[in-house]
Design an enzyme around this catalytic site. Structure first.
Site, PDB file in Angstrom:
ATOM      1  N   ASP A  64       0.819  -1.215   0.000  1.00  0.00           N
ATOM      2  CA  ASP A  64       0.000   0.000   0.000  1.00  0.00           C
ATOM      3  C   ASP A  64       0.852   1.264   0.000  1.00  0.00           C
ATOM      4  O   ASP A  64       2.059   1.226   0.196  1.00  0.00           O
ATOM      5  CB  ASP A  64      -0.973  -0.006   1.193  1.00  0.00           C
ATOM      6  N   ASN A 130      -7.699  -3.144  14.327  1.00  0.00           N
ATOM      7  CA  ASN A 130      -9.082  -3.464  13.948  1.00  0.00           C
ATOM      8  C   ASN A 130      -9.144  -4.646  12.972  1.00  0.00           C
ATOM      9  O   ASN A 130     -10.184  -4.934  12.402  1.00  0.00           O
ATOM     10  CB  ASN A 130      -9.766  -2.232  13.331  1.00  0.00           C
ATOM     11  N   HIS A 132      -7.353  -4.926  10.163  1.00  0.00           N
ATOM     12  CA  HIS A 132      -7.092  -4.645   8.740  1.00  0.00           C
ATOM     13  C   HIS A 132      -5.803  -5.317   8.279  1.00  0.00           C
ATOM     14  O   HIS A 132      -4.877  -5.542   9.055  1.00  0.00           O
ATOM     15  CB  HIS A 132      -7.113  -3.142   8.433  1.00  0.00           C
ATOM     16  N   GLU A 137      -9.891  -2.059   5.324  1.00  0.00           N
ATOM     17  CA  GLU A 137     -10.539  -1.796   6.602  1.00  0.00           C
ATOM     18  C   GLU A 137     -11.762  -2.695   6.772  1.00  0.00           C
ATOM     19  O   GLU A 137     -12.245  -3.289   5.800  1.00  0.00           O
ATOM     20  CB  GLU A 137     -10.968  -0.316   6.650  1.00  0.00           C
TER      21      GLU A 137
HETATM   22  C1  F6R Z   1       1.493  -1.568   6.182  1.00  0.00           C
HETATM   23  C2  F6R Z   1       0.152  -2.139   6.253  1.00  0.00           C
HETATM   24  C3  F6R Z   1      -0.640  -2.169   7.511  1.00  0.00           C
HETATM   25  C4  F6R Z   1       0.190  -2.474   8.755  1.00  0.00           C
HETATM   26  C5  F6R Z   1      -0.696  -2.432   9.996  1.00  0.00           C
HETATM   27  C6  F6R Z   1       0.108  -2.637  11.262  1.00  0.00           C
HETATM   28  O1  F6R Z   1       2.029  -1.650   4.862  1.00  0.00           O
HETATM   29  O2  F6R Z   1      -0.328  -2.559   5.258  1.00  0.00           O
HETATM   30  O3  F6R Z   1      -1.660  -3.123   7.384  1.00  0.00           O
HETATM   31  O4  F6R Z   1       0.785  -3.735   8.636  1.00  0.00           O
HETATM   32  O5  F6R Z   1      -1.362  -1.208  10.065  1.00  0.00           O
HETATM   33  O6  F6R Z   1       0.941  -1.545  11.471  1.00  0.00           O
HETATM   34  P1  F6R Z   1       2.024  -1.546  12.636  1.00  0.00           P
HETATM   35  O7  F6R Z   1       3.023  -2.585  12.294  1.00  0.00           O
HETATM   36  O8  F6R Z   1       2.611  -0.151  12.607  1.00  0.00           O
HETATM   37  O9  F6R Z   1       1.294  -1.859  13.908  1.00  0.00           O
END
Ligand code: F6R
Length: 231
Positions: A64, A130, A132, A137
């Site tokens: 992403d 959450n 994701h 989401e």
């Molecule tokens: C990042 C991504 C997100 C993160 C998720 C966890 O490329 O796609 O899904 O993996 O938000 O983020 P952290 O590791 O910062 O808790």
């Protein structure tokens, strides 16, 4: 459902295991790697950088990118990847969605076409509080291809720590869809810390539901989960 759940309490050991898994992928002939950003990945990338691993004949595709943030912004995902991995361990070719594209929807379609042309051998995933994955989401249909998303308030709050203020956190992103993620041959999900307990519990013990996107992984037959949580 086939989840290879590995609970490793010691973080150093957990991330060393992550490096071993990636090394094993390379040794088994994997050449196309789906990568993730986020705090969870930092210790992994640090270990990869100080390892002898060589990605120079591989291709990478990130999950992403924020929409509307300049590539040169320190919190763009391209900046994150350059700084934390690519400068030390370059791939032959690296792709991220282009968050500066004038038409984000068209850019999402370009990225999906690209992903369909290659087949990801391996996908690295973190998990949102959450549930994701990527920026898919809660409520995102599992069939969705790469698309433009509005980030939820909770995700923006969670990511605000990387920006000067919440107002600077972008409101949209381009993310690989859940269906795009599920096409990868092997998926490694890393979930570290109590904040990830609820989402991880849903993956391991819950019913499959679009309300918790990570439960889509229950349909995949080759998932490795590395976590410090007893689930
Ligand atoms: C990042 C991504 C997100 C993160 C998720 C966890 O490329 O796609 O899904 O993996 O938000 O983020 P952290 O590791 O910062 O808790």
């Amino acid at each position: 459902m086939s989840i290879n759940l590995q609970v490793i309490k010691d973080h150093d050991e957990l991330y060393s295991r992550g490096v071993e898994i990636i090394q094993h992928q390379l040794a088994s002939g994997a050449t196309t790697f789906g990568l993730a950003t986020g705090g969870t990945m930092l210790p992994l990338y640090e270990k990869l950088v100080s390892s002898t691993i060589d990605f120079s004949s591989c291709q990478s595709f990130n999950l992403d990118e924020y929409v509307g943030l300049k590539a040169s912004h320190p919190e763009s995902y391209i900046s994150f990847m350059n700084k934390n991995l690519f400068e030390a361990k370059p791939f032959a070719h690296s792709e991220l969605p282009n968050g500066e594209a004038s038409d984000a929807q068209q850019e999402a379609e370009r990225y999906e076409t690209l992903l369909k042309q290659i087949n990801l051998d391996f996908q690295l995933l973190g998990i949102g509080e959450n549930g994701h994955i990527g920026f898919n989401e809660p409520g995102t249909p599992f069939e969705a291809p790469t698309h433009v998303v509005s980030l939820t308030e909770s995700t923006r709050q969670a990511n605000a720590r990387f920006f000067d203020s919440i107002d600077e956190v972008p409101k949209e992103a381009i993310t690989m869809g859940i269906s795009s993620i599920l096409r990868a041959s092997t998926i490694l999900l890393i979930a570290v810390g109590e904040k990830k307990r609820q989402a991880l519990t849903a993956l391991i013990h819950g019913e499959q539901t679009i309300d918790v996107p990570v439960t889509a992984l229950q349909s995949h037959d080759n998932i490795i989960v590395l976590t410090d949580l007893d689930i």
